[in-house]
Motif scaffolding. Structure first.
Motif, PDB file in Angstrom:
ATOM      1  N   ARG A 120       0.857  -1.191   0.000  1.00  0.00           N
ATOM      2  CA  ARG A 120       0.000   0.000   0.000  1.00  0.00           C
ATOM      3  C   ARG A 120       0.888   1.233   0.000  1.00  0.00           C
ATOM      4  N   ARG A 121       0.309   2.384   0.247  1.00  0.00           N
ATOM      5  CA  ARG A 121       1.020   3.654   0.398  1.00  0.00           C
ATOM      6  C   ARG A 121       1.859   4.028  -0.821  1.00  0.00           C
ATOM      7  N   GLY A 122       1.482   3.512  -1.984  1.00  0.00           N
ATOM      8  CA  GLY A 122       2.212   3.825  -3.204  1.00  0.00           C
ATOM      9  C   GLY A 122       3.475   3.001  -3.399  1.00  0.00           C
ATOM     10  N   PHE A 123       3.751   2.057  -2.480  1.00  0.00           N
ATOM     11  CA  PHE A 123       4.920   1.195  -2.644  1.00  0.00           C
ATOM     12  C   PHE A 123       4.760   0.319  -3.876  1.00  0.00           C
ATOM     13  N   GLU A 124       5.854   0.109  -4.563  1.00  0.00           N
ATOM     14  CA  GLU A 124       5.860  -0.763  -5.727  1.00  0.00           C
ATOM     15  C   GLU A 124       7.055  -1.698  -5.653  1.00  0.00           C
ATOM     16  N   ILE A 125       6.860  -2.895  -6.155  1.00  0.00           N
ATOM     17  CA  ILE A 125       7.958  -3.825  -6.381  1.00  0.00           C
ATOM     18  C   ILE A 125       7.861  -4.201  -7.843  1.00  0.00           C
ATOM     19  N   ASN A 126       8.921  -3.957  -8.575  1.00  0.00           N
ATOM     20  CA  ASN A 126       8.885  -4.154 -10.013  1.00  0.00           C
ATOM     21  C   ASN A 126       9.252  -5.574 -10.409  1.00  0.00           C
TER      22      ASN A 126
END
Length: 196
Positions: free
Chosen positions: A104-110
């Motif tokens: 959440r909170r705009g976190f990304e894992i590419n």
């Protein structure tokens, strides 16, 4: 850097009042007469730095590739942050929403990123496995797992290197077999999953 041995790790937990005794329901659902409250140790940044420096050194020794360190909230947040700082990479955390573990909170894992999962304590490995599922959903690579304490009796296995500061044997019980329950001793739920 001198290696911090298990005895010193446990000494720090005792000194900081983080080795609790009573009747506890763990995040795994198991009951125990002892609880390691890592938050009481991690409130001291110099201790978190020292412990995570050793975990980072062990990961480097094993040749682990890492782009991001992922910690499950709440227990893994500080560990993931400090371990990422030691490794010179970024840190994110997952959260449980309506029983499902999510970013959440705009976190990304590419897709294709190399990830290390960092926890405070591993007992059954359930939280770590839930984060592994999140990484798979994002197409990331799990390259290692790390924790301050391994309470699994060496049973936790994630298919990648698993480094920790200390393996600690603490007897756990299913609720139906719990001697503290049979004595009607009030149960506490100190972990991040608050349902009792």
């Amino acid at each position: 850097m001198n290696k911090i041995e298990k005895e010193e790790v446990l000494s720090v937990f005792k000194e900081k009042g983080a080795l609790l005794e009573g009747h506890f329901k763990l995040s795994s659902g198991l009951h125990s007469a002892k609880y390691l409250q890592c938050a009481k140790v991690l409130q001291y940044p110099e201790t978190a730095e020292r412990f995570c420096k050793q975990l980072a050194a062990e990961l480097k020794t094993k040749g682990v590739k890492v782009d991001v360190v992922v910690g499950p909230a709440m227990g893994g947040v500080i560990i993931a942050y400090e371990l990422a700082r030691q490794l010179g990479v970024r840190s994110v955390f997952t959260e449980r929403v309506d029983g499902k573990v999510l970013l959440r909170r705009g976190f990304e894992i590419n897709k294709g990123e190399n990830c290390v999962i960092a926890e405070d304590v591993v007992t059954t490995g359930k939280s770590t496995k839930e984060v592994i599922d999140v990484l798979k959903e994002h197409g990331a690579n799990l390259t290692a797992c790390a924790s301050l304490i391994d309470r699994s009796g060496g049973e936790a296995s994630f298919g990648v290197p698993f480094v920790n500061m200390a393996q600690v044997e603490v007897e756990t019980f299913e609720q139906f077999a719990c001697p503290m329950c049979k004595q009607n001793i009030l149960v506490e739920k100190p972990g991040s999953r608050k349902e009792i």
